[in-house]
Design a protein around this motif. Structure first.
Motif: not given
Length: 456
Positions: A243-262
């Protein structure tokens, strides 16, 4: 009260641990990417201007603080129900009940909002490929110029059918859609950067700090995926580590993609053109290239990948209702598990009906802000729960501990409350009505059926 969270359910109410770490991280990414980035820019950019990239950073920082708190509680209390179960274990039944209702609102409205966005991209795809558009009467809610959003209802129905088949089957399908989604958004960024001009970033913040804050408050619903990861706590193998690995890993991927697109989207199109733009990313690609095929690729990718968002948020909703039902907070039909598929079939059908009505008949802007409200309230409670559990049960085994405790949980609460303050008055009024309904249900049903007051 950790031992009262129902991790070990009575007969007929047990979920199967079949989800691995990669699938779980995909759940988080799948529930998050697409919820906002495919269509939220059309409402966020008019509020913040080019400074919408700062709004994304503000929302991501808030989500980051909260993600660390989620990671600790998820590794300590690895059960279904997410924030509801954490509040039940740390703050008691009444607070947990309120949080549960916030989560029901958060997930139902988020699922509906994404289904509405999916309908827009489906319409764009049909227009670009075969020259056919769905009539407005059948592709928009009454408040948005139509009669019913039929494609959104169809999507909700398809997701419900897949969820009824089983959690592991849903996780595998979601993992495939997540790969498609990330590739499509990287494809968009690459083309948008080819038309990037710094002139589009002036003036940078036309509405100042107030505009940035308002946009961040609306954008925050895009980070619901962090909560969705923890709803699977009872169906994950080795949950204290996974659970901790999945939560933190998902946040890092999501934030990177969001900022690139925006960042690339605002650089490729003047801020004034975002307002009211449907299927906005596809439109940007068509304008930038002068060709329809990039827009077709993006619209097709959005149709496939946004499906995964609705799938995961509806999954999260059924598991939260499962946990609440098992504790006697709502009727038992939501915790009845089918002996063959090991899924809460009746609860899934009920969720599909509720989400389908919202998706078919409520405009998108109302849905986005309501989702942000429910998400921020739930995140606030999780951060408080970390502090309470550290004080009341410091010796509990924890697979992960929040670094910088207690500063990080306090900052998480402060950032969440700041974003809640930025939501419009209409959202506060609708949220108040929702809590009033919750109060009536608690007094008339939950208080007398609670498992804390009756034998298991």
């Amino acid at each position: 009260m950790v031992d009262e969270t129902g991790a070990e359910a009575p007969d007929g109410g047990a979920l199967a641990r079949r989800i691995g770490p990669a699938q779980l991280m995909s759940f988080g990414i799948g529930a998050t990417i697409g919820t906002g980035i495919f269509f939220v820019l059309s409402s966020a950019v008019p509020e913040a201007g080019p400074a919408v990239v700062v709004s994304f950073v503000l929302a991501a920082v808030t989500a980051g603080f909260t993600a660390l708190c989620y990671a600790e509680l998820a590794s300590t209390i690895p059960v279904a129900g997410s924030s509801y179960s954490y509040a039940y274990a740390t703050l008691g039944e009444v607070v947990a009940y309120v949080v549960g209702w916030c989560l029901v609102l958060e997930y139902a409205v988020s699922s509906a909002a994404v289904a509405v966005g999916w309908s827009e991209y489906l319409d764009e795809l049909l227009d670009d490929t075969i020259g056919v558009r769905i009539p407005d009467a059948l592709s928009a809610a009454p408040g948005a110029g139509g009669v019913v959003n039929l494609p959104a209802i169809v999507l909700v129905t398809l997701c419900a059918l897949l969820l009824i088949r089983g959690a592991s089957e849903s996780a595998r399908a979601n993992a495939v859609m997540v790969v498609i989604k990330v590739l499509v958004l990287l494809f968009f960024s690459a083309i948008a950067f080819s038309a990037f001009t710094s002139d589009n970033y002036a003036p940078f913040a036309p509405l100042g700090v107030a505009g940035i804050s308002a946009a961040a408050s609306s954008i925050f619903f895009s980070f619901i995926g962090l909560d969705a990861v923890s709803t699977a706590g009872e169906e994950v193998r080795n949950p204290r580590r996974t659970l901790p690995v999945a939560i933190i890993g998902a946040l890092l991927v999501v934030t990177t993609v969001y900022l690139l697109v925006a960042f690339s989207a605002v650089g490729a199109q003047p801020a004034a053109e975002f307002e009211g733009q449907e299927a906005g990313l596809a439109v940007i690609l068509e304008d930038v290239t002068g060709s329809r095929w990039p827009a077709i690729v993006l619209a097709a990718g959005a149709v496939v990948s946004i499906f995964s968002v609705t799938l995961v948020t509806m999954y999260g909703q059924t598991r939260i209702l499962f946990a609440m039902s098992r504790d006697g907070m709502i009727p038992s039909l939501f915790s009845r598990v089918d002996p063959r598929t090991l899924t809460p079939v009746r609860g899934t059908v009920a969720v599909a009906l509720f989400v389908g009505v919202l998706a078919g008949f409520v405009p998108l802007d109302f849905l986005i802000d309501l989702t942000s409200m429910g998400t921020l309230v739930a995140f606030t409670v999780v951060s408080i729960g970390v502090v309470v559990l550290r004080r009341t049960q410091p010796d509990l085994p924890r697979g992960f501990r929040v670094p910088g405790y207690p500063v990080v949980p306090v900052l998480s609460v402060a950032f969440c409350l700041y974003l809640v303050y930025g939501l419009p008055g209409t959202t506060w009024a609708l949220f108040g009505i929702w809590l009033a309904i919750a109060a009536v249900v608690y007094v008339t049903y939950a208080r007398t059926h609670s498992t804390l007051r009756t034998p298991r």
